[in-house]
Write a protein that holds these residues in place. Structure first.
Motif, PDB file in Angstrom:
ATOM      1  N   TYR A  18      24.506  47.472  25.515  1.00 62.90           N
ATOM      2  CA  TYR A  18      23.081  47.254  25.313  1.00 62.90           C
ATOM      3  C   TYR A  18      22.733  45.918  25.953  1.00 62.90           C
ATOM      4  N   CYS A  20      19.060  43.550  27.473  1.00 62.83           N
ATOM      5  CA  CYS A  20      17.674  43.428  27.930  1.00 62.83           C
ATOM      6  C   CYS A  20      17.402  41.960  28.208  1.00 62.83           C
ATOM      7  N   ALA A  30      11.366  47.497  19.812  1.00 61.02           N
ATOM      8  CA  ALA A  30      11.183  48.847  20.360  1.00 61.02           C
ATOM      9  C   ALA A  30      12.296  49.172  21.357  1.00 61.02           C
ATOM     10  N   ARG A  31      12.709  48.180  22.147  1.00 62.43           N
ATOM     11  CA  ARG A  31      13.789  48.389  23.112  1.00 62.43           C
ATOM     12  C   ARG A  31      15.095  48.701  22.385  1.00 62.43           C
ATOM     13  N   ASP A  33      15.385  50.030  19.331  1.00 66.74           N
ATOM     14  CA  ASP A  33      15.241  51.370  18.751  1.00 66.74           C
ATOM     15  C   ASP A  33      15.397  52.458  19.812  1.00 66.74           C
ATOM     16  N   GLN A  34      14.837  52.213  20.990  1.00 69.68           N
ATOM     17  CA  GLN A  34      14.959  53.173  22.091  1.00 69.68           C
ATOM     18  C   GLN A  34      16.431  53.362  22.464  1.00 69.68           C
ATOM     19  N   SER A  37      18.178  55.312  19.624  1.00 68.46           N
ATOM     20  CA  SER A  37      17.756  56.719  19.634  1.00 68.46           C
ATOM     21  C   SER A  37      18.419  57.489  20.769  1.00 68.46           C
ATOM     22  N   ARG A  38      18.428  56.900  21.954  1.00 68.58           N
ATOM     23  CA  ARG A  38      19.055  57.557  23.111  1.00 68.58           C
ATOM     24  C   ARG A  38      20.544  57.812  22.900  1.00 68.58           C
ATOM     25  N   SER A  43      16.342  59.142  13.145  1.00 67.35           N
ATOM     26  CA  SER A  43      15.330  58.289  12.515  1.00 67.35           C
ATOM     27  C   SER A  43      15.604  58.039  11.038  1.00 67.35           C
ATOM     28  N   SER A  64      12.889  46.263  14.077  1.00 67.61           N
ATOM     29  CA  SER A  64      13.441  47.589  14.366  1.00 67.61           C
ATOM     30  C   SER A  64      13.193  48.563  13.218  1.00 67.61           C
TER      31      SER A  64
END
Length: 146
Positions: A18, A20, A30-31, A33-34, A37-38, A43, A64
């Protein structure tokens, strides 16, 4: 440039990386969580994050929907204990006899934390920190930001 990076370990799959650039994403939470999720985090699941003491990642975890909490990694926990000990040894506000007692208290807390029984010790160390901070001239706090 401030890069937030890490490795996710899942119980039923390969490790994933991971990363960013904190200032380049609209929402670090949001990044995160994305990314989760991927990689199959549903959820209704919650993830505990083990990380260093970096504030940028803490903000991502707090915002998050999937990460339920952040735990300091072992290295950074030990660094907090070492900082507390240095404060005690370097303080002219603590008499030699009391210094030994405070050091024993810190070592006791360290032992309990390292053996998975540290939840009560956190409060004891914060209380000790609070007592020391009431002394004139004692400016160091081991517990700010934790």
């Amino acid at each position: 440039m401030n890069i937030v990076a890490g490795r996710a370990t899942f119980t039923d799959g390969p490790r994933k990386l991971y990363a960013c650039v904190h200032k380049e994403v609209t929402s670090a939470a949001a990044r995160l969580d994305q990314f989760l999720s991927r990689n199959g985090v549903a959820s209704d699941e919650r993830v505990t994050v083990i990380s260093d003491d970096a504030g940028e990642f803490e903000k991502a975890v707090q915002g998050s929907q999937l990460a339920r909490g952040r735990i300091l990694d072992w290295f950074h926990i030990e660094m907090k204990f070492q900082a507390a000990q240095r404060a005690v040894f370097g303080s002219k506000m603590i008499a030699a006899l009391e210094r030994g007692s405070v050091e024993t208290e810190i070592n006791r807390a360290r032992w309990f934390v390292w053996h998975g029984k540290g939840s009560k010790e956190v409060e004891r160390i914060k209380a000790l920190d609070g007592r020391l901070l009431t002394r004139e001239g004692y400016e160091f706090s081991c517990c700010r930001g934790t």
